[in-house]
Design a protein around this motif. Structure first.
Motif, PDB file in Angstrom:
ATOM      1  N   ASP A  21     -24.187  -4.307  -3.378  1.00  0.00           N
ATOM      2  CA  ASP A  21     -23.194  -3.389  -2.828  1.00  0.00           C
ATOM      3  C   ASP A  21     -22.488  -4.054  -1.647  1.00  0.00           C
ATOM      4  N   PRO A  22     -21.176  -4.312  -1.721  1.00  0.00           N
ATOM      5  CA  PRO A  22     -20.465  -4.966  -0.606  1.00  0.00           C
ATOM      6  C   PRO A  22     -20.522  -4.163   0.684  1.00  0.00           C
ATOM      7  N   VAL A  23     -20.564  -2.817   0.560  1.00  0.00           N
ATOM      8  CA  VAL A  23     -20.635  -1.989   1.766  1.00  0.00           C
ATOM      9  C   VAL A  23     -21.959  -2.217   2.488  1.00  0.00           C
ATOM     10  N   LEU A  63     -21.005 -13.539  -4.426  1.00  0.00           N
ATOM     11  CA  LEU A  63     -19.922 -12.911  -3.671  1.00  0.00           C
ATOM     12  C   LEU A  63     -19.917 -13.554  -2.287  1.00  0.00           C
ATOM     13  N   GLU A  64     -18.794 -14.101  -1.892  1.00  0.00           N
ATOM     14  CA  GLU A  64     -18.725 -14.896  -0.676  1.00  0.00           C
ATOM     15  C   GLU A  64     -18.146 -14.077   0.472  1.00  0.00           C
ATOM     16  N   PHE A  65     -18.927 -13.990   1.556  1.00  0.00           N
ATOM     17  CA  PHE A  65     -18.522 -13.247   2.745  1.00  0.00           C
ATOM     18  C   PHE A  65     -18.522 -14.194   3.952  1.00  0.00           C
ATOM     19  N   GLY A  81     -23.380 -16.111   1.057  1.00  0.00           N
ATOM     20  CA  GLY A  81     -23.134 -15.621  -0.295  1.00  0.00           C
ATOM     21  C   GLY A  81     -24.245 -14.690  -0.741  1.00  0.00           C
ATOM     22  N   VAL A  82     -23.904 -13.645  -1.457  1.00  0.00           N
ATOM     23  CA  VAL A  82     -24.900 -12.686  -1.956  1.00  0.00           C
ATOM     24  C   VAL A  82     -24.762 -12.596  -3.471  1.00  0.00           C
ATOM     25  N   ARG A 115     -35.067  -7.513   4.204  1.00  0.00           N
ATOM     26  CA  ARG A 115     -35.517  -6.118   4.385  1.00  0.00           C
ATOM     27  C   ARG A 115     -34.697  -5.160   3.529  1.00  0.00           C
ATOM     28  N   ASN A 116     -33.395  -5.406   3.368  1.00  0.00           N
ATOM     29  CA  ASN A 116     -32.518  -4.503   2.629  1.00  0.00           C
ATOM     30  C   ASN A 116     -32.385  -4.874   1.157  1.00  0.00           C
TER      31      ASN A 116
END
Length: 479
Positions: free
Chosen positions: A200-202, A236-238, A194-195, A269-270
């Protein structure tokens, strides 16, 4: 000797003279003794024939071990049954008189051995249909492991901890079993993450895919996928879907662990945050409870905790090394993960001069002494946080000094086999090590000359370019 022969003759005469009646058939004790020996011989022959058929004869014609098991059993036990019946007929026993007794006895045995019969039929079904074979990785309820043996009674499953589970064959026939090897070459693994909202989803998709393909065991076909599962309460769940070859299924916990470590590193890092679950509390009547709060209330303070010894951060110590300072956090983590702890008693020698380099060390606690026996001189005393031996391990250089503990000490060690496996399985790590070594070309030149002087350089690795020499040296040492 004549006395022994006479004694045996009298025993045989007595056994032959004593008879027992079985319906219309009369047998002497000597006949029964001979029948028992014949039955034992048939049993031994059947067992030996079964083993020879399975391990030697049928192996040339039948590939599947389960089919060999069935054919060997049918041939050996069929021949054994035929020989046993022929032996009874030859001895004069009328088998028709045993039909009623055998039928009654068989009924009783059948009622008492229902489970054995069910497992036998289930085992034969598994062996014939080949839905579960030796070498398959299966999951049954909470049991996961490789199938090590399939017989007519049970299936033996080897667990990851080295133990074996024996499952009755009927359980695998009557219940749901997941077979990760059945008519497939790849198996899918799933990592849920999860984020934070606003990410940004991309960017999340790109990062997850990069993490997936950084693992050597993840196949390119079918390609990895990122699935946007849901808008969760706090995130947001991926899901990251990756496929591995079925032969690596037994290592899936380690693969998932490596993926999660990699995702954590690249998320950091991102700038991608993994949120904590959050709840908001709204007070309907805050004034009603205000009187219970006293800002000036002097609460008793807790006693200060006892001072503790500072702990050694292995990752920070490794980062302070000239040869590992260029590694990122993920690569440092891989080094820490393959290491082991080693304890030394006071005055215990760790290694001596000219010993082969089998690892590099970090002192966690205690004190070790570096000395040269040839000169009889102490070169250094190393305490917690000190490290030594890393260049000797990477270049295969013999030890130039001896090391022993001056007091009870605890060391962290990365040994040659684990370091070799890490270099072989991770090309990025190997390149990072080569680049780190390239920052110290003067030291490398001295070490190369030292190896040449001692006759430890091979003609295949000789090269005037020091970096090419390092690559050839690592290739020769670690493959």
């Amino acid at each position: 000797m004549p006395f022994v022969a006479i004694a045996f003759a009298k025993i045989f005469d007595t056994l032959d003279a004593t008879t027992l009646s079985f319906g219309r058939t009369q047998l002497s004790l000597l006949d029964l003794f001979q029948l028992a020996l014949s039955a034992l011989a048939i049993f031994v022959l059947t067992h030996y024939l079964n083993r020879v058929l399975r391990s030697i004869v049928l192996r040339r014609f039948i590939y599947e071990q389960g089919i060999r098991y069935i054919v060997a059993n049918l041939l050996s036990y069929g021949l054994g049954s035929f020989l046993f019946i022929a032996m009874l007929q030859t001895s004069g026993i009328n088998l028709s008189s045993l039909t009623v007794v055998g039928g009654t006895l068989g009924l009783g045995i059948g009622l008492g051995l229902q489970n054995v019969t069910r497992n036998f039929v289930s085992g034969v079904t598994l062996l014939v249909e080949q839905k579960v074979k030796i070498g398959d990785y299966i999951r049954f309820q909470n049991i996961q492991g490789y199938v090590r043996e399939v017989s007519t009674r049970a299936v033996v499953v080897g667990l990851k901890d080295g133990s074996k589970v024996i499952l009755p064959s009927s359980l695998l026939i009557e219940n749901q079993v997941i077979n990760y090897h059945y008519e497939t070459q790849t198996v899918r693994l799933t990592v849920a993450v999860g984020v934070a909202y606003g990410t940004d989803p991309v960017l999340v998709t790109e990062t997850l895919l990069m993490c997936a393909y950084s693992q050597a065991c993840v196949v390119k076909t079918p390609p990895a996928q990122v699935i946007f599962q849901n808008f969760g309460d706090n995130a947001l769940e991926f899901e990251l879907w990756v496929w591995i070859e079925e032969q690596y299924m037994g290592q899936h916990p380690e693969i998932l662990s490596a993926l999660r470590y990699t995702i954590c590193f690249y998320f950091k890092r991102n700038g991608i945050g993994i949120p904590w679950p959050q709840r908001e509390l709204w007070l309907k009547n805050p004034e009603a409870i205000a009187k219970y709060f006293h800002p000036d209330l002097d609460l008793p303070s807790l006693s200060d905790p006892a001072p503790q010894e500072p702990t050694i951060s292995l990752s920070q110590v490794l980062k302070s090394s000239d040869y590992f300072s260029g590694l990122n956090e993920l690569e440092i983590r891989q080094l820490v993960e393959i290491g082991q702890l080693q304890s030394l008693q006071s005055e215990e020698v760790l290694f001596r001069e000219r010993d082969p380099a089998d690892g590099f060390y970090i002192v966690i606690s205690g004190l070790v002494e570096v000395y040269t026996e040839k000169l009889g001189r102490v070169l250094a005393s190393l305490g917690p946080g000190s490290f030594f031996g890393e260049l000797a391990l990477m270049l295969g250089i013999p030890r130039t000094a001896s090391v022993k503990a001056k007091e009870k000490s605890l060391l962290f060690v990365v040994r040659f086999p684990q370091f070799e496996q890490l270099l072989q399985s991770n090309p990025d790590f190997r390149e990072a090590i080569i680049n780190a070594l390239g920052e110290h070309q003067g030291e490398l030149m001295r070490r190369k000359e030292e190896l040449a002087t001692k006759g430890l350089l091979t003609s295949e690795e000789e090269d005037s370019n020091i970096m090419n020499w390092v690559r050839k040296r690592l290739q020769r040492l670690f493959g």
